[in-house]
Design a protein around this motif. Sequence first.
Motif, PDB file in Angstrom:
ATOM      1  N   ALA A  24      31.909  48.657  45.291  1.00 24.63           N
ATOM      2  CA  ALA A  24      32.879  48.938  46.157  1.00 24.63           C
ATOM      3  C   ALA A  24      32.325  48.612  47.517  1.00 24.63           C
ATOM      4  O   ALA A  24      33.009  48.377  48.376  1.00 24.63           O
ATOM      5  CB  ALA A  24      33.063  50.533  45.900  1.00 24.63           C
ATOM      6  N   ARG A  25      30.974  48.900  47.950  1.00 28.72           N
ATOM      7  CA  ARG A  25      30.218  48.661  49.076  1.00 28.72           C
ATOM      8  C   ARG A  25      30.768  47.289  49.553  1.00 28.72           C
ATOM      9  O   ARG A  25      30.945  46.745  50.667  1.00 28.72           O
ATOM     10  CB  ARG A  25      29.059  49.175  49.000  1.00 28.72           C
ATOM     11  N   LEU A  26      30.488  46.435  48.663  1.00 27.70           N
ATOM     12  CA  LEU A  26      30.466  44.867  48.829  1.00 27.70           C
ATOM     13  C   LEU A  26      31.784  44.488  49.276  1.00 27.70           C
ATOM     14  O   LEU A  26      32.098  43.820  50.272  1.00 27.70           O
ATOM     15  CB  LEU A  26      30.163  44.119  47.631  1.00 27.70           C
ATOM     16  N   VAL A  27      32.961  45.329  48.647  1.00 30.23           N
ATOM     17  CA  VAL A  27      34.266  45.010  48.675  1.00 30.23           C
ATOM     18  C   VAL A  27      34.679  45.334  50.245  1.00 30.23           C
ATOM     19  O   VAL A  27      35.169  44.513  51.211  1.00 30.23           O
ATOM     20  CB  VAL A  27      35.175  45.548  47.923  1.00 30.23           C
ATOM     21  N   ALA A  28      34.331  46.561  50.487  1.00 28.55           N
ATOM     22  CA  ALA A  28      34.563  47.159  51.723  1.00 28.55           C
ATOM     23  C   ALA A  28      33.790  46.445  52.910  1.00 28.55           C
ATOM     24  O   ALA A  28      34.506  46.292  54.240  1.00 28.55           O
ATOM     25  CB  ALA A  28      34.095  48.609  51.898  1.00 28.55           C
ATOM     26  N   GLU A  29      32.521  46.127  52.906  1.00 27.99           N
ATOM     27  CA  GLU A  29      31.950  45.179  53.728  1.00 27.99           C
ATOM     28  C   GLU A  29      32.492  44.063  54.332  1.00 27.99           C
ATOM     29  O   GLU A  29      32.699  43.447  55.245  1.00 27.99           O
ATOM     30  CB  GLU A  29      30.425  45.180  53.510  1.00 27.99           C
ATOM     31  N   GLU A  30      32.950  43.189  53.191  1.00 25.53           N
ATOM     32  CA  GLU A  30      33.728  42.032  53.195  1.00 25.53           C
ATOM     33  C   GLU A  30      35.029  42.150  53.940  1.00 25.53           C
ATOM     34  O   GLU A  30      35.395  41.414  54.954  1.00 25.53           O
ATOM     35  CB  GLU A  30      33.764  41.437  52.101  1.00 25.53           C
ATOM     36  N   ASN A  57      48.094  32.030  51.829  1.00 27.29           N
ATOM     37  CA  ASN A  57      47.495  32.667  53.144  1.00 27.29           C
ATOM     38  C   ASN A  57      47.259  34.084  52.964  1.00 27.29           C
ATOM     39  O   ASN A  57      47.829  34.828  54.027  1.00 27.29           O
ATOM     40  CB  ASN A  57      48.474  32.308  54.261  1.00 27.29           C
ATOM     41  N   VAL A  58      46.738  34.302  52.098  1.00 22.09           N
ATOM     42  CA  VAL A  58      46.153  36.078  52.128  1.00 22.09           C
ATOM     43  C   VAL A  58      44.657  36.284  52.126  1.00 22.09           C
ATOM     44  O   VAL A  58      44.023  35.217  51.628  1.00 22.09           O
ATOM     45  CB  VAL A  58      46.678  36.764  50.712  1.00 22.09           C
ATOM     46  N   PRO A  59      44.073  37.066  52.559  1.00 13.85           N
ATOM     47  CA  PRO A  59      42.587  37.528  52.456  1.00 13.85           C
ATOM     48  C   PRO A  59      42.101  37.284  51.125  1.00 13.85           C
ATOM     49  O   PRO A  59      42.593  37.897  50.238  1.00 13.85           O
ATOM     50  CB  PRO A  59      42.473  38.804  53.360  1.00 13.85           C
ATOM     51  N   LEU A  60      40.784  36.930  51.021  1.00 12.50           N
ATOM     52  CA  LEU A  60      40.237  36.478  49.648  1.00 12.50           C
ATOM     53  C   LEU A  60      38.767  37.403  49.780  1.00 12.50           C
ATOM     54  O   LEU A  60      38.022  37.210  50.980  1.00 12.50           O
ATOM     55  CB  LEU A  60      39.954  35.111  49.506  1.00 12.50           C
ATOM     56  N   ILE A  61      38.544  38.189  48.855  1.00 12.99           N
ATOM     57  CA  ILE A  61      37.313  38.876  48.643  1.00 12.99           C
ATOM     58  C   ILE A  61      36.575  38.025  47.403  1.00 12.99           C
ATOM     59  O   ILE A  61      36.967  38.269  46.370  1.00 12.99           O
ATOM     60  CB  ILE A  61      37.080  40.389  48.330  1.00 12.99           C
ATOM     61  N   ASP A  62      35.752  37.210  47.582  1.00 12.01           N
ATOM     62  CA  ASP A  62      35.025  36.480  46.566  1.00 12.01           C
ATOM     63  C   ASP A  62      33.970  37.358  45.944  1.00 12.01           C
ATOM     64  O   ASP A  62      32.606  37.191  46.183  1.00 12.01           O
ATOM     65  CB  ASP A  62      34.631  35.090  47.029  1.00 12.01           C
TER      66      ASP A  62
END
Length: 384
Positions: free
Chosen positions: A357-363, A314-319
Amino acid sequence: MMVAFFGSFTHLPVNAEPSNYKFDFGNGEVEKGYVGVSATEKYDEKKRYGFNTPEDMINVPASGSGVASDAVQFLEYGTKSDNTFNVDLPNGLYEVKVTLGDAFRVSVAAEEVYQVINMTGNNATDSFQIPITDGQLNLLITEGKVGTNFTLSALEINKLSRHPETKRTIYIGGDSTVANYYPLDSSIQAGWGQLFPQFVDPETFEVRNMASGGQIARGFKDDGQLEAILKYIKPGDYFILQLGINDTNPKNTTTEAQFKEYMREMVQQVKAKGATVVLSTPQGRASDFNADGVHTSVNRWYRHSIIALAQEENVPLIDLNVLSSAYFSSIGPEATLALYMNGDTLHPNRAGATELARLVAEELKRQGLDGFTGDKEKNTNKTF
């Protein structure tokens, strides 16, 4: 000037103690405004600085200029080594800047844990923030690559607060696609963790990138990087963890089931500290385009186990695997290849790392986590 402060340091009232300390190491000319420290200089209670075991130190030349023209070399090392450079400091929060001598790849340790992982190149510089709670900083230069020289040219210590507490921090774990490269502000190759601070509100977070090239889950868990994070991480902090690329290499003999359990153990240890854990899947290769011009790499790098683990814990995921593929598909194969190192379809260059990095931060921002600006032009935060 520093010399005057240290000369009568023990006679100063507390409110007169200096907030800035600058040391120039080696036996060459001492740069103006710095305290010169030779390898032979043993810690002295009156001076309040020096080497704990100077018999394990030597003076060496260095190829830089100014403070980087000479250095000291640590002959004994390791995060638990007592061959440290000690500085008495009033308890509080400090920023520590290190300048290496001639070095291939080294790490910085203090208070018996890693502070900076794998600095590379002669005269490389980096900084980190550290809370001092026992009245003394104990620092040494240690392994990045065994068999190379571990050298230090200069050290600058600035007091940030009398409270020995770090501000909210984002810790990052990962491999060479995430790690820092030097010089930090101009390297050709870069990991997305290195460029991530461009998208983080510096008023909210510090960023601490503990990723390193070639890393696997078992190594990150057992070889000191997780230990350093667990020493300092606290409620309100984030830990973003992206591994799997090297774990799938047969030479590392890590099955997918083992990988998942190593990752689970790290997730649970950080959660027990009250911090927020975020799992990320690695992006694919630049060449992962199909015949229709669509980038897809969903079966790479134990991605399915990372997704399953995020759901189970139950932790956030960045795919990031899927997010980056969508972006690469939108710009096409040629533009995608331009985001990677020449002749290398796995490791991003500086431009590619910025986009990841942008994609990670935006997600993260889309999922409701705070602290992300989404505007690199207005952000001057740096990585530690």
